[in-house]
Design a protein around this motif. Structure first.
Motif, PDB file in Angstrom:
ATOM      1  N   SER A 629       0.831  -1.221   0.000  1.00  0.00           N
ATOM      2  CA  SER A 629       0.000   0.000   0.000  1.00  0.00           C
ATOM      3  C   SER A 629       0.853   1.254   0.000  1.00  0.00           C
ATOM      4  O   SER A 629       0.549   2.235   0.684  1.00  0.00           O
ATOM      5  CB  SER A 629      -0.946   0.009   1.212  1.00  0.00           C
ATOM      6  OG  SER A 629      -1.747  -1.145   1.256  1.00  0.00           O
ATOM      7  N   HIS A 674      -0.745  -4.048  -3.452  1.00  0.00           N
ATOM      8  CA  HIS A 674      -1.650  -2.906  -3.310  1.00  0.00           C
ATOM      9  C   HIS A 674      -3.098  -3.382  -3.488  1.00  0.00           C
ATOM     10  O   HIS A 674      -3.371  -4.307  -4.251  1.00  0.00           O
ATOM     11  CB  HIS A 674      -1.335  -1.833  -4.348  1.00  0.00           C
ATOM     12  CG  HIS A 674      -1.461  -0.437  -3.827  1.00  0.00           C
ATOM     13  ND1 HIS A 674      -0.420   0.479  -3.827  1.00  0.00           N
ATOM     14  CD2 HIS A 674      -2.508   0.214  -3.249  1.00  0.00           C
ATOM     15  CE1 HIS A 674      -0.828   1.616  -3.296  1.00  0.00           C
ATOM     16  NE2 HIS A 674      -2.097   1.479  -2.950  1.00  0.00           N
ATOM     17  N   GLU A 676      -6.865  -2.653  -4.877  1.00  0.00           N
ATOM     18  CA  GLU A 676      -7.351  -1.875  -6.016  1.00  0.00           C
ATOM     19  C   GLU A 676      -8.286  -0.744  -5.597  1.00  0.00           C
ATOM     20  O   GLU A 676      -8.503   0.199  -6.355  1.00  0.00           O
ATOM     21  CB  GLU A 676      -8.053  -2.783  -7.024  1.00  0.00           C
ATOM     22  CG  GLU A 676      -9.415  -3.302  -6.587  1.00  0.00           C
ATOM     23  CD  GLU A 676     -10.159  -4.029  -7.699  1.00  0.00           C
ATOM     24  OE1 GLU A 676      -9.650  -4.097  -8.827  1.00  0.00           O
ATOM     25  OE2 GLU A 676     -11.263  -4.540  -7.417  1.00  0.00           O
ATOM     26  N   ASP A 678      -7.855   1.195  -2.809  1.00  0.00           N
ATOM     27  CA  ASP A 678      -7.168   2.051  -1.837  1.00  0.00           C
ATOM     28  C   ASP A 678      -7.485   3.505  -2.152  1.00  0.00           C
ATOM     29  O   ASP A 678      -7.019   4.053  -3.148  1.00  0.00           O
ATOM     30  CB  ASP A 678      -5.664   1.795  -1.915  1.00  0.00           C
ATOM     31  CG  ASP A 678      -4.878   2.480  -0.805  1.00  0.00           C
ATOM     32  OD1 ASP A 678      -5.394   3.447  -0.213  1.00  0.00           O
ATOM     33  OD2 ASP A 678      -3.748   2.038  -0.528  1.00  0.00           O
ATOM     34  N   THR A 683      -3.952   3.307  -5.835  1.00  0.00           N
ATOM     35  CA  THR A 683      -3.187   2.277  -6.541  1.00  0.00           C
ATOM     36  C   THR A 683      -2.357   2.870  -7.673  1.00  0.00           C
ATOM     37  O   THR A 683      -1.343   2.287  -8.067  1.00  0.00           O
ATOM     38  CB  THR A 683      -4.150   1.208  -7.098  1.00  0.00           C
ATOM     39  OG1 THR A 683      -5.099   0.863  -6.085  1.00  0.00           O
ATOM     40  CG2 THR A 683      -3.393  -0.036  -7.519  1.00  0.00           C
ATOM     41  N   HIS A 684      -2.753   4.031  -8.170  1.00  0.00           N
ATOM     42  CA  HIS A 684      -1.987   4.627  -9.268  1.00  0.00           C
ATOM     43  C   HIS A 684      -0.548   4.907  -8.846  1.00  0.00           C
ATOM     44  O   HIS A 684       0.350   4.975  -9.692  1.00  0.00           O
ATOM     45  CB  HIS A 684      -2.653   5.917  -9.771  1.00  0.00           C
ATOM     46  CG  HIS A 684      -2.590   7.071  -8.823  1.00  0.00           C
ATOM     47  ND1 HIS A 684      -3.666   7.473  -8.063  1.00  0.00           N
ATOM     48  CD2 HIS A 684      -1.583   7.921  -8.499  1.00  0.00           C
ATOM     49  CE1 HIS A 684      -3.319   8.516  -7.329  1.00  0.00           C
ATOM     50  NE2 HIS A 684      -2.071   8.802  -7.568  1.00  0.00           N
ATOM     51  N   THR A 686       1.444   2.948  -7.018  1.00  0.00           N
ATOM     52  CA  THR A 686       2.211   1.738  -7.318  1.00  0.00           C
ATOM     53  C   THR A 686       2.346   1.552  -8.826  1.00  0.00           C
ATOM     54  O   THR A 686       3.416   1.172  -9.333  1.00  0.00           O
ATOM     55  CB  THR A 686       1.542   0.512  -6.673  1.00  0.00           C
ATOM     56  OG1 THR A 686       1.815   0.522  -5.258  1.00  0.00           O
ATOM     57  CG2 THR A 686       2.061  -0.790  -7.259  1.00  0.00           C
ATOM     58  N   MET A 687       1.287   1.844  -9.575  1.00  0.00           N
ATOM     59  CA  MET A 687       1.342   1.640 -11.020  1.00  0.00           C
ATOM     60  C   MET A 687       2.337   2.586 -11.687  1.00  0.00           C
ATOM     61  O   MET A 687       2.953   2.233 -12.709  1.00  0.00           O
ATOM     62  CB  MET A 687      -0.052   1.794 -11.622  1.00  0.00           C
ATOM     63  CG  MET A 687      -1.074   0.771 -11.110  1.00  0.00           C
ATOM     64  SD  MET A 687      -0.494  -0.943 -11.199  1.00  0.00           S
ATOM     65  CE  MET A 687      -0.409  -1.173 -12.964  1.00  0.00           C
ATOM     66  N   MET A 702       4.523  -8.362  -8.351  1.00  0.00           N
ATOM     67  CA  MET A 702       3.421  -7.495  -7.955  1.00  0.00           C
ATOM     68  C   MET A 702       2.177  -8.321  -7.678  1.00  0.00           C
ATOM     69  O   MET A 702       1.907  -9.307  -8.362  1.00  0.00           O
ATOM     70  CB  MET A 702       3.125  -6.466  -9.044  1.00  0.00           C
ATOM     71  CG  MET A 702       1.966  -5.517  -8.711  1.00  0.00           C
ATOM     72  SD  MET A 702       1.743  -4.208  -9.925  1.00  0.00           S
ATOM     73  CE  MET A 702       1.238  -5.151 -11.358  1.00  0.00           C
ATOM     74  N   ILE A 704      -1.885  -7.252  -7.031  1.00  0.00           N
ATOM     75  CA  ILE A 704      -2.987  -6.312  -6.873  1.00  0.00           C
ATOM     76  C   ILE A 704      -4.164  -7.094  -6.301  1.00  0.00           C
ATOM     77  O   ILE A 704      -4.567  -8.112  -6.869  1.00  0.00           O
ATOM     78  CB  ILE A 704      -3.371  -5.651  -8.211  1.00  0.00           C
ATOM     79  CG1 ILE A 704      -2.189  -4.854  -8.766  1.00  0.00           C
ATOM     80  CG2 ILE A 704      -4.599  -4.756  -8.032  1.00  0.00           C
ATOM     81  CD1 ILE A 704      -1.754  -3.680  -7.910  1.00  0.00           C
TER      82      ILE A 704
END
Length: 751
Positions: A629, A674, A676, A678, A683-684, A686-687, A702, A704
């Motif tokens: 997270s 992470h 989805e 959050d 989550t963006h 981490t992306m 990873m 998700i």
């Protein structure tokens, strides 16, 4: 020598029992929470499923009721089997009769008759209503407006609205989307968090009105809804650092009898964290005034203002300006240390001399007396006796061997008569009823559970409460952590932490190290008390054959202003990760059984940022990281972190607090986890790191987790097992067992 460790299902099962919910059951009474009764001289608390009543006046401690009789009566009345050692009761209230919630209903227990009676209506929802002090009214939200209902019959009116002008994203009693834990409340089947404050005489309500109308939205997509239908879109208003539009808040006073509305007359406050909502309070026995904190957007100005509840006019009583943040408390989320006395004088906490001390302002604000002083800080005000002109407080930094240990102290309001009421090595976490008069002290160390006692104003024991041991934990292989002191990367500053030895420790072996990290900067991680914020995870790593550490480097809270400000302008160094490296290397020299060539790191939220930061910025030291997270790009994170704790929101400043530019440095193993949904660290973030790692052609792992929010509630067992197995593979060098953890108990919110 180092040898491969092959773990079994039983090792994982033992590690599972180290996690906080299970660990707590083996040390009942280690964290009692007093619940004050109306007269203030009695309180109750819960130990496991037992309820204890304490009467301070006659120095007695006894069962609050006959648990066996109540269990039998509730079994008959509810037609559910109930046993005394596992009473399924919550929302307990002591009065003429004992009332509680169980099996979706509210009940009353008659001790004389020995019967349980189901009361009309469903069990109360503490997240949906706020009762008045006299328990005659309950306030709640409907369509963004504030309503009240009579508790029972009152004047023939069941419920009515006190406001009628709420608009979408401009309503009453809520929290900002970005910090309101909406995804978590949705997961738990609860309404959005609701907060109002009743006046002491139960006639008026103080409520915040939050304006989010101009804020940009972020969209989260629930890929796997429970009904199996199309993916579901969830929108949140989410301002970011440097953006002009931010959520604002103003105060409103609602009169229940007159049904009038009085609005704050000056400018709204920019709100970047929900602590602002609880930083307002009624003053006077009948609520003659409201006082609240007003903090500038950059947090460098902090004011105490008085709000006239009859006109809405405000007066600034104290204004403090700093070169960095001006904090109202030692740690974010602590109760504000500002108190308006009946005399009109104001007690105020400040770091203006480089520490955290109390100042007494005259009623007209023209004179100020420094009440406490020295190279230590006031951590909490316990109670003020205005007649005796004395106050009781918790102080940190009085013990040379550990600046985080808290001691109970007393001082006169003129600054004379400083007295330490405790003088030992224990960390004292004391509380006092609203009326003062005595203390409930919970004294512990990192290895010794809290011994709880009732103390009088001189520190003498009035009632002994609980004194739990650790035999049940030791039976599982647990051993207490070592509290250690090391030297920071500057070669001079002492820093502190905790070290857990592996289960079955053999000093002739070499053990890999896992750091369980949370870098603040709004708090600290590795305190000296028994129940600190590591959630049992380091103990679990110890059960899996790792040495575990938790460290507080420079830039974290709880010490001097200069120590805390080390991270200001350098938030990207995540609580001084160079200090963490220096401490682990020093421990490696001290203990040859620590293999500092095999070091892993993991953390959640800001700890997730720090874990990834460590393996990217210091790849020669940190070999494996699991980041959960994580807010990996603070330039597009919640406004507060960059603007309050970093201070530089230029393009270069935001780049310095992002992990994304460091992606090309990855050499070791990195697992990103992470949820989805959050809605805190979206989550963006981490992306974005994933995108940079792919562009740098780096290998990483990873997970998700569909439907999961920031804390991954309901899914912790999965991310913990994946984390453990990642370290087993890449630090032990062996394949993990097939053991599967059970879902952790859901949080008992409102219980």
């Amino acid at each position: 020598m180092s040898t491969a460790v092959h773990l079994t299902d039983s090792d994982y099962a033992r590690a599972e029992q180290m996690l906080a919910p299970y660990r707590a059951r083996r040390v009942p009474g280690s964290s009692i929470q007093p619940q004050w009764l109306s007269e203030g001289r009695r309180f109750w608390y819960q130990v496991g499923t037992r309820f204890v009543l304490v009467n301070v006046d006659d120095a007695t401690r006894r069962d609050a009721f006959d648990h066996d009789r109540l269990a039998a009566a509730l079994s008959v009345a509810s037609r559910h089997p109930v046993i005394a050692d596992d009473l399924p009761i919550t929302a307990v209230e002591f009065g003429d009769s004992l009332q509680f919630s169980a099996f979706g209903s509210q009940w009353a227990w008659s001790d004389g008759a020995g019967t349980c009676t189901r009361l009309d209506g469903d069990a109360p929802n503490p997240f949906g209503e706020v009762e008045s002090p006299d328990k005659s009214w309950a306030a709640f939200r409907r369509d963004g407006n504030i309503w009240v209902r009579a508790v029972g019959e009152r004047n023939g009116e069941q419920e009515f609205a006190l406001t009628d002008d709420a608009e979408p994203e401009f309503d009453y009693g809520g929290l900002p989307d970005a910090t309101g834990a909406r995804a978590l409340m949705r997961l738990l089947g609860l309404p959005p968090l609701f907060h109002v404050s009743w006046s002491p005489d139960s006639t008026r309500i103080l409520v915040q009105r939050i304006d989010q109308r101009d804020l940009p939205e972020l969209v989260l997509v629930e890929s796997s809804p429970l009904d199996g239908g199309r993916p579901v879109e969830h929108r949140t208003r989410y301002p970011m650092p440097g953006e002009e539009a931010q959520a604002t808040m103003s105060w409103t006073i609602l009169d229940v009898r007159e049904r009038t509305v009085v609005r704050q007359q000056d400018e709204p406050t920019t709100i970047t964290h929900p602590t602002a909502i609880v930083s307002a309070w009624w003053s006077g026995k009948a609520g003659e005034a409201v006082h609240f904190f007003h903090q500038s957007r950059d947090a460098r100005t902090l004011e105490l203002r008085r709000l006239d509840p009859t006109s809405g006019a405000t007066t600034t009583l104290i204004s403090e300006i700093g070169e960095t943040r001006v904090d109202p408390t030692p740690q974010l989320g602590d109760p504000p240390m500002a108190q308006v006395l009946e005399s009109g004088e104001i007690l105020w906490w400040s770091q203006r001399d480089g520490w955290g001390h109390l100042y007494l302002y005259s009623a007209d604000g023209q004179q100020v007396t420094q009440v406490t002083m020295g190279q230590w800080l006031v951590r909490k005000v316990l109670w003020v006796d205005e007649e005796r002109r004395q106050l009781w407080f918790l102080a940190g930094g009085l013990l040379e061997h550990d600046p985080y240990v808290r001691q109970i102290c007393r001082i006169n309001l003129d600054g004379s008569g400083f007295t330490r009421l405790t003088d030992d090595h224990l960390d004292h976490d004391a509380v006092s009823p609203p009326e003062g008069g005595y203390l409930v002290d919970r004294a512990s160390t990192s290895s010794q559970p809290a011994r709880s006692e009732v103390l009088d104003g001189d520190g003498h024991v009035m009632v002994e409460l609980e004194s739990p041991g650790v035999t049940a934990l030791e039976a599982l292989g647990w051993s207490p952590p070592e509290r250690f002191r090391a030297t920071a990367a500057d070669g001079k500053t002492p820093i502190y932490g905790l070290l857990w030895r592996p289960h079955g420790f053999d000093p002739q072996k070499r053990y890999p190290v896992i750091e369980h990290v949370y870098p603040g900067p709004q708090n600290f991680r590795a305190g000296p008390s028994f129940n600190e914020m590591h959630f049992g995870e380091p103990e679990a790593y110890a059960a899996l054959g790792f040495a575990a550490v938790a460290i507080d480097g420079r830039g974290t809270a709880g010490r001097s202003k200069a120590f805390h400000d080390h991270s200001y302008g350098d938030l990207g160094n995540a609580g001084a990760l160079d200090d963490h490296i220096a401490a682990i290397r020093e421990l490696g020299q001290r203990y040859p059984w620590l293999d500092t060539g095999r070091v892993g790191i993991t953390g959640q939220s800001a700890g997730g940022f720090a874990a990834a930061r460590a393996v990217l910025r210091y790849p020669e030291f940190f070999r494996v990281a699991v980041a959960v997270s994580g807010n990996h790009d603070n330039g597009v994170n919640l406004t507060m972190w960059a603007e309050h704790y970093h201070g530089d929101v230029s393009d270069e400043g935001k780049r310095a607090i992002s992990n994304v530019p460091l992606a090309e440095n990855l050499q070791g193993k990195l697992l990103l986890i992470h949820g989805e949904l959050d809605d805190n660290a979206h989550t963006h973030q981490t992306m974005r790191l994933v995108d940079a790692l792919i562009k740098a052609d780096k290998d990483f792992d990873m997970v998700i987790i569909p439907g999961a929010e920031h804390a991954l509630v309901g899914r912790q067992h999965y991310f913990l097992r994946r984390t453990w197995s990642y370290f087993v593979r890449h630090l032990h060098g062996t394949e993990p067992p097939s053991y599967r953890l059970a879902p952790l108990p859901m949080p008992a919110l409102g219980g």
